[in-house]
Structures are given as structure tokens and as C-alpha cells.
Design an enzyme around this catalytic site. Structure first.
Site, PDB file in Angstrom:
ATOM      1  N   HIS A  78      20.275  21.237  11.436  1.00 59.24           N
ATOM      2  CA  HIS A  78      21.064  22.224  10.689  1.00 59.24           C
ATOM      3  C   HIS A  78      20.511  23.619  11.021  1.00 59.24           C
ATOM      4  O   HIS A  78      19.846  24.239  10.198  1.00 59.24           O
ATOM      5  CB  HIS A  78      20.936  21.912   9.192  1.00 59.24           C
ATOM      6  CG  HIS A  78      21.878  22.672   8.309  1.00 59.24           C
ATOM      7  ND1 HIS A  78      21.647  22.837   6.964  1.00 59.24           N
ATOM      8  CD2 HIS A  78      23.056  23.296   8.556  1.00 59.24           C
ATOM      9  CE1 HIS A  78      22.636  23.538   6.431  1.00 59.24           C
ATOM     10  NE2 HIS A  78      23.494  23.830   7.366  1.00 59.24           N
TER      11      HIS A  78
ATOM     12  N   SER B 142      21.925  25.574   3.218  1.00 63.01           N
ATOM     13  CA  SER B 142      23.286  26.067   3.036  1.00 63.01           C
ATOM     14  C   SER B 142      23.284  27.370   2.242  1.00 63.01           C
ATOM     15  O   SER B 142      22.601  27.480   1.223  1.00 63.01           O
ATOM     16  CB  SER B 142      24.113  25.017   2.294  1.00 63.01           C
ATOM     17  OG  SER B 142      24.108  23.821   3.033  1.00 63.01           O
TER      18      SER B 142
ATOM     19  N   ARG C 190      35.350  30.378   1.819  1.00 64.24           N
ATOM     20  CA  ARG C 190      34.953  30.270   3.231  1.00 64.24           C
ATOM     21  C   ARG C 190      36.000  30.834   4.173  1.00 64.24           C
ATOM     22  O   ARG C 190      37.191  30.886   3.850  1.00 64.24           O
ATOM     23  CB  ARG C 190      34.752  28.783   3.587  1.00 64.24           C
ATOM     24  CG  ARG C 190      33.613  28.114   2.827  1.00 64.24           C
ATOM     25  CD  ARG C 190      32.323  28.187   3.594  1.00 64.24           C
ATOM     26  NE  ARG C 190      31.165  27.817   2.786  1.00 64.24           N
ATOM     27  CZ  ARG C 190      29.942  27.642   3.304  1.00 64.24           C
ATOM     28  NH1 ARG C 190      29.739  27.766   4.604  1.00 64.24           N
ATOM     29  NH2 ARG C 190      28.919  27.354   2.523  1.00 64.24           N
TER      30      ARG C 190
HETATM   31  P1  GTP Z   1      26.181  27.755   5.303  1.00 65.72           P
HETATM   32  O1  GTP Z   1      27.436  28.106   6.009  1.00 65.72           O
HETATM   33  O2  GTP Z   1      26.424  27.239   3.923  1.00 65.72           O
HETATM   34  O3  GTP Z   1      25.316  26.808   6.070  1.00 65.72           O
HETATM   35  O4  GTP Z   1      25.388  29.145   5.014  1.00 65.72           O
HETATM   36  P2  GTP Z   1      24.529  30.126   5.953  1.00 65.72           P
HETATM   37  O5  GTP Z   1      23.130  29.614   6.033  1.00 65.72           O
HETATM   38  O6  GTP Z   1      25.229  30.397   7.222  1.00 65.72           O
HETATM   39  O7  GTP Z   1      24.452  31.464   5.061  1.00 65.72           O
HETATM   40  P3  GTP Z   1      25.159  32.892   5.265  1.00 65.72           P
HETATM   41  O8  GTP Z   1      24.673  33.626   6.475  1.00 65.72           O
HETATM   42  O9  GTP Z   1      26.624  32.718   5.141  1.00 65.72           O
HETATM   43  O10 GTP Z   1      24.592  33.682   3.993  1.00 65.72           O
HETATM   44  C1  GTP Z   1      24.754  33.186   2.682  1.00 65.72           C
HETATM   45  C2  GTP Z   1      24.486  34.263   1.665  1.00 65.72           C
HETATM   46  O11 GTP Z   1      23.181  34.816   1.838  1.00 65.72           O
HETATM   47  C3  GTP Z   1      25.461  35.415   1.738  1.00 65.72           C
HETATM   48  O12 GTP Z   1      25.817  35.790   0.432  1.00 65.72           O
HETATM   49  C4  GTP Z   1      24.680  36.498   2.420  1.00 65.72           C
HETATM   50  O13 GTP Z   1      25.120  37.770   2.047  1.00 65.72           O
HETATM   51  C5  GTP Z   1      23.257  36.225   1.961  1.00 65.72           C
HETATM   52  N1  GTP Z   1      22.275  36.684   2.969  1.00 65.72           N
HETATM   53  C6  GTP Z   1      22.268  36.399   4.287  1.00 65.72           C
HETATM   54  N2  GTP Z   1      21.236  37.017   4.916  1.00 65.72           N
HETATM   55  C7  GTP Z   1      20.562  37.710   3.961  1.00 65.72           C
HETATM   56  C8  GTP Z   1      19.411  38.553   3.978  1.00 65.72           C
HETATM   57  O14 GTP Z   1      18.782  38.790   5.014  1.00 65.72           O
HETATM   58  N3  GTP Z   1      19.017  39.063   2.780  1.00 65.72           N
HETATM   59  C9  GTP Z   1      19.699  38.825   1.614  1.00 65.72           C
HETATM   60  N4  GTP Z   1      19.244  39.367   0.496  1.00 65.72           N
HETATM   61  N5  GTP Z   1      20.798  38.045   1.569  1.00 65.72           N
HETATM   62  C10 GTP Z   1      21.225  37.499   2.725  1.00 65.72           C
HETATM   63  C1  SPV Z   2      26.857  23.965   4.359  1.00 66.65           C
HETATM   64  O1  SPV Z   2      27.007  23.684   3.165  1.00 66.65           O
HETATM   65  O2  SPV Z   2      25.728  23.907   4.931  1.00 66.65           O
HETATM   66  C2  SPV Z   2      28.014  24.436   5.139  1.00 66.65           C
HETATM   67  C3  SPV Z   2      29.338  24.425   4.511  1.00 66.65           C
HETATM   68  O3  SPV Z   2      27.848  24.770   6.296  1.00 66.65           O
HETATM   69  S1  SPV Z   2      30.119  22.876   4.551  1.00 66.65           S
HETATM   70  O4  SPV Z   2      30.757  22.707   5.847  1.00 66.65           O
HETATM   71  O5  SPV Z   2      31.110  22.847   3.477  1.00 66.65           O
HETATM   72  O6  SPV Z   2      29.122  21.827   4.372  1.00 66.65           O
HETATM   73 MN    MN Z   3      25.597  24.804   6.876  1.00 65.60          MN
END
Ligand code: GTP
Ligand code: SPV
Ligand code: MN
Length: 601
Positions: A245, A267, A385
């Protein structure tokens, strides 16, 4: 808006692209007999098919077409309000024995589960169209690439899979005629979208997934968490590679020296944002490119780890996405995008909390209710999303589709921790790094149903996604190390440490480039550091703060290692290791004890 829709009428020349492979034909026939659909639509992935399915989805009110000037060729879908995130409590690994699934997974007996699901699926597609989606995961010419078929009664799933995977004819070609070829069987039915009849079941020994009762994201896009991670991790152990992941990014210095880095954050803990990072002004000339934002498949070549992104699109968190936080994501979702559970404005544009500019005076919220800035409810669901093609990303890495993968210089683990964890520290070696990954903790987020903000162990960000016994997964990691003559360096980061008044200490987002730069310096062998109880941290002179408005006192807080917090941390790690019993590899217990000793001495 609807989730369940009646059968579509299929025009001649569409929906009839069957594979030549008899094993696939037999399986589809068997599923057809069980579910009794009105008709079958075999997807070919063509543009003509795409246009037709979009028209059907809007006619059936499964999708709303958005303003063509503001977001060309883009659509909104609202899922059932009871169905907005992954459901970990209803996700099962169905291995012959409970031990094979291990204590971190829900287990159920394969025979009993097949019969239960067969009962639920009997006649489930009566009056509906059964779509058959052939797809591949991985670049078209990669040895790691896998073939999957997903059967579904959701046109939303088909349209998402078209973005998230390489779908249609390409998969039939890759599969070929051999009835003994390896391919994944995925069956999905919305049933009646009732949480009481919602199960996401994996049968690793049969390379089979059955998902019922949901229409949302990771529960139903079976290519993603189900195949690429749960079944993928099982196959990876058997076949000697890693399914993780992790995001994958490329980073190139002004002198043209390029490294690739993979990072596992749980996530909604920052993978998409980090993968699309825009370096701040002080780092003019540095370029960060995205290979992947969620999943990495890695194999050993010439003593190094090489990674591919098996996906073809992004299924990303919408709230908080803005031109300030993630301009590359904003550009990626300006067109050709499916939005799920965001707000709709009066001019058919989309809105969410954290988008640039003021909120609209009035909108329709993710549930379909009227919303104004005075409303107490959120306009967009916290786990709303976007689904957007990788091709839309202005910083997509030019070698995104390189079949052999890209060599990984560093692996970064990271959790969402208000306390305890410093901004960044480095592991001594592969085994110590495996321990750091195995003990990762993170506060829960809206990406899964249940309480938010509670610290739990999420080893390698794989707690919800490891398709077998977690202890054996750790062992697999330990066994990879000695096979690498040039292993990646391993780090741990935490963007989310908070001050006593509850504010993030670190600005994050683009400024994470400063952490990445130290990591690269370490990879290049010229970055300095100081040894601590938990690993190596940068000294003030090793860490570039030019042009950044963060005080020395804040930096000290970000890097502080507090013995009382670490005492609790080590106890929590120990408690988690204990749950794995005899499967827990001894070297990782020894690593834990070594850290505990350093605090004690
Ligand atoms: P999944 O798709 O669920 O696997 O999530 P992801 O790991 O790709 O997370 P994503 O980059 O979408 O960020 C998730 C949340 O964390 C969002 O609300 C972002 O704004 C916040 N976020 C990401 N990077 C940072 C950071 O460097 N600092 C802070 N404070 N928040 C962050
Ligand atoms: C996660 O939850 O880590 C995601 C979103 O990337 S989902 O595809 O809904 O699991
Ligand atoms: Mn993910």
C-alpha cells in the site's frame, strides 16, 4: 439519485466482446445461471462503449452530468448514505484455516462462505444487466502484470474500472487461450445495498473475490484493495515479490540526478498528496513526478527493488484538495473525472470543504439535501472521492508504464500521529526498517467506517489489506532483505504531530520536500544525522529550513523524542506483537527489545 438500476437495452455491435478463453466463458456462464440477469454486457473498453455507458448512467440517474464548461466530461455520483467507505468489519479472508488468515483479519470458512454468498446471489441480478469487465493490473508489458475479470451489476463500477485499470481488449490479449492461465475471478452485486447483507470476501487459494451489498470504492472496485493488495500480497509471498500500500514518486535534482521513492502511509494519511508534491520556491529546479499514489508492486532485479504502479487512475480523497494543497491533483480532476459524494452547486459544478475560494451560497450536499454555509452538516462527505485517469496528472512520470519497474532508493513508512513520532528518522538497516514498518501506528480516518482519530497499529499501512497471516508477512519482508545487494534505505515520517493547543506543527504538503531532500542526501551518502534511541534524525545543520517560517523551538518539538511517550509506544508495539503469537518473527521482537534497552540505559 440511484445506485441500483434496471437492465439496459444493449444495441447490436456493443456488449458482445467475449474472450476466447474457455475457463472464463465457463465461469461467466456459471455466474449467469446463479444470478439470472436480464442480459449480459461484455465490455471491450472502446470509446464507443464508454459514450454509450455514460448516456445510460445519466438516463438511469446513476450519474449527474456536470457543467461541461467548468468540468468537461465529468460526472457526480451519490452513493447510499449507509455506504460511504470501506467496511473492515465485513471484510473476510477465507483461507482453509483461520491461522492462514491470521489474527489481524476476519476469517470465515471458504465452504460455508461460498454457500452463504451463493444463497445471497441466487437471482440477485434478475431485471438487471450483468457487466463483465476484463482488465489488467500493471503496465501492458510488465512481467508483474495480472489479469482480472469483474462481474458486476453496477454501471458506476464499470465506469470507474475504465479509469482505474487498463480495461477491455488489452486484457483478453494478455490472457490468451490457455484455460490454465492465472487470472482473478471477481463477482460483485449491489444486492439491495443493505449493510446487513454487505460482505467483501477473498478466497486467496482460488484467486477469487466476492463482494456483495455495497456500491462504494474499495469495496467494489475489485482491482484495487481486493486484487492488487489482498490477493496480491498472498500471490507476492508465494511468488517472491511485494504487493504494498505505497505511493511511488520520482524526484530529480537540478543536476539531473533521479531517484525513486516508495512510501506506505495508511488510508487518508497523505499518499496522493506526497506523490504529487510541488517543491517550494527554495527548491527551484527540483522535479517531483508521480508513478503511483496508492499501490506498489515490487520485484527484485539485479539485487535492487523495482516498483510498478498496477493502477491506471487515482481514487483520491476530495476534501482538502485545493490549488494551495495539491495543484497537480486539482489539474488532474478538472476533466474526465467521476466525483463521488461531493456537493453540487447551482451551476452544476462541484464543491467540497477546503476547495479554493468561498463556499457557494447554496448547494446540494452529498446526501442530496439543500445546503448553505450556515448548515451544520458537511457539504461533501469526509471520504468523498475523485476517480481520475493518471494521464490527467501534469507531473505523471514519463516512465510510469515501464514494464520492468523503477529502482527504489528509499522506502518511507509514515503514520498520522499527534505525538510521539518525530518528523523523520532513519532505520539502521533493512531488518530495523522492517521493525519500524511492522510497528507503525496511526490515527484512524474516514476512509473506513468506524471511529476516527484513534491510534491503532497499522503495520506497513497494510492492516486492512494483508491477505494472509501478518506474522508471515513480516517474515516475508525479512526474507526479502538478504536477497538485495543494494537495498533501499528505510525511513519513518510523521506530517501530523501537533502542539499542545492541537495545531499541526509542520506545514506539510509542498514543504515535505525538505524531508524528502534529507532522505535523498542520505541515499547519496552525504547527508548528516544524529543517532537517537529510535534511529537517525537530521541535526539542525542537516535540514534545509531556508525560506520557511518555522521556529527553532517548533523544530525541536517536531524532533523531540519523549521517553514517557515512547514507553507507551513500546508497550503498544509489544501488545500488538503478542497478538501474533508463534508467527511473530523473533528478529523483530529483538529489534523492539533493543529500542527498549536504549531508553532504559
Ligand atoms: P487513500 O486514498 O485513502 O489511501 O489516502 P492517501 O494516503 O492518498 O491520503 P491523501 O493524500 O488523499 O490525504 C488525506 C488527507 O490528509 C487529506 O485531507 C490531506 O489534505 C491531508 N494531508 C495530506 N498531506 C498532508 C500533510 O503533509 N500535512 C497535513 N497536515 N495534512 C496532509
Ligand atoms: C484506502 O482506503 O486506502 C483507499 C480508498 O485508497 S478505497 O479504494 O476506498 O479503499
Ligand atoms: Mn489507499
Amino acid at each position: 439519485m440511484k445506485n441500483i438500476a434496471p437492465a439496459i437495452s444493449i444495441p447490436t455491435g456493443l456488449g458482445d466482446h467475449k474472450p476466447q478463453n474457455q475457463a472464463v466463458l465457463d465461469w461467466v456462464h456459471e455466474v449467469e445461471l446463479l444470478m439470472a440477469p436480464e442480459n449480459i454486457f461484455w465490455c471491450d473498453g472502446s470509446d464507443r462503449e464508454h459514450g454509450f455507458l455514460l448516456d445510460q448512467a445519466t438516463d438511469q440517474n446513476v450519474l449527474i452530468k456536470l457543467n461541461e464548461q467548468k468540468v468537461p466530461r465529468s460526472y457526480l455520483h451519490r452513493s447510499n448514505p449507509n455506504d460511504v467507505a470501506r467496511v473492515e468489519q465485513f471484510t473476510f479472508i477465507c483461507t482453509p484455516t483461520k491461522e492462514q488468515a491470521g489474527p489481524t483479519n476476519n476469517w470465515s470458512d471458504p465452504g460455508a462462505t461460498y454457500s452463504k454468498l451463493r444463497g445471497m446471489l441466487e437471482g440477485a441480478m434478475r431485471g438487471r444487466t450483468m457487466f463483465v469487465i476484463p482488465y489488467i493490473m500493471g503496465p501492458p508489458d510488465s512481467p508483474l502484470t495480472k489479469v482480472g475479470f469483474e462481474i458486476t451489476d453496477s454501471i458506476y463500477v464499470v465506469l470507474n474500472m475504465r479509469i482505474m485499470t487498463r480495461m477491455g481488449e488489452i486484457a483478453l490479449k494478455r490472457l490468451g487461450h490457455n484455460p490454465a492461465a492465472e487470472w482473478n475471478r471477481g463477482v460483485h452485486s449491489l444486492l439491495d445495498v443493505d449493510p446487513a447483507r454487505r460482505f467483501i470476501c477473498h478466497f486467496p487459494q482460488d484467486n477469487t473475490i466476492i463482494s456483495v451489498g455495497s456500491g462504494y470504492g474499495g469495496n467494489v472496485l475489485l482491482s484495487k484493495k481486493c486484487l492488487a493488495l489482498r490477493i496480491g500480497s498472498y500471490l507476492a509471498r508465494k511468488q517472491g515479490w511485494l504487493a504494498e500500500h505505497m505511493l511511488i514518486l520520482g524526484v530529480e535534482s537540478p543536476e539531473g540526478k533521479k531517484h525513486y521513492v516508495a512510501a506506505a502511509f495508511p488510508s487518508a494519511c497523505g499518499k496522493t498528496n506526497f506523490a504529487m508534491l510541488v517543491p517550494p520556491r527554495h527548491f527551484a529546479g527540483w522535479k517531483v513526478t508521480t508513478v503511483g499514489d496508492d499501490i506498489a508492486w515490487m520485484q527484485i532485479r539485479n539485487g535492487r527493488l523495482f516498483a510498478v504502479n498496477p493502477e491506471n487512475g487515482y481514487f483520491g480523497v476530495v476534501p482538502g484538495t485545493s490549488f494551495k494543497s495539491n495543484p497537480n491533483a486539482m489539474t488532474s480532476i478538472e476533466r474526465d473525472t467521476l466525483y463521488t459524494n461531493v456537493a453540487l452547486t447551482a451551476d452544476d459544478d462541484v464543491w467540497w470543504e477546503g476547495k479554493d475560494g468561498p463556499p457557494p451560497d447554496c448547494a446540494v450536499d452529498w446526501r442530496g439535501n439543500e445546503w448553505t454555509p450556515a448548515s451544520t452538516e458537511k457539504a461533501a462527505h469526509p471520504n468523498s472521492r475523485f476517480t481520475a485517469p493518471c494521464r490527467n496528472n501534469p507531473v505523471l512520470d514519463p516512465d510510469f508504464e515501464k514494464g520492468e519497474g523503477l529502482p527504489i532508493s528509499a522506502i518511507i513508512f509514515g503514520g498520522r500521529r499527534s505525538d510521539t513520532m518525530p518528523l523523520v528518522f532513519q532505520a539502521r538497516d533493512w531488518e530495523h526498517g522492517t521493525y519500524i514498518g511492522a510497528t507503525m501506528g496511526s490515527e484512524t480516518t474516514a476512509a473506513a467506517t468506524g471511529a476516527v482519530g484513534q491510534v491503532r497499529r497499522d503495520p506497513m499501512a497494510m492492516l486492512p489489506f494483508c491477505g494472509y497471516n501478518m506474522g508471515q508477512y513480516f517474515q516475508h519482508w525479512l526474507e526479502i532483505g538478504p536477497r538485495l545487494t543494494n537495498p533501499p534505505l528505510i525511513f519513518h515520517v510523521n506530517w501530523f504531530r501537533k502542539s499542545a493547543d492541537g495545531k499541526f506543527l509542520w506545514p506539510g504538503f509542498g514543504e515535505n520536500m525538505r524531508v524528502l531532500k534529507w532522505i535523498l542526501d542520505r541515499c547519496e551518502g552525504h547527508g548528516g544525522g544524529a543517532d537517537t534511541e529510535v534511529g537517525t534524525i537530521p541535526r539542525p545543520e542537516d535540514f534545509d529550513l531556508v525560506d520557511l517560517d518555522v521556529t527553532r523551538e517548533t523544530m525541536r518539538a517536531l524532533f523531540s523524542i519523549k521517553p514517557d511517550e515512547w514507553k507507551r509506544e513500546l508497550e503498544a508495539q509489544q501488545k500488538f506483537f503478542d497478538t501474533l503469537g508463534e508467527y511473530m518473527p523473533r528478529p523483530l521482537i529483538a529489534q523492539h527489545d533493543k529500542v527498549a534497552e536504549r531508553f532504559a540505559s
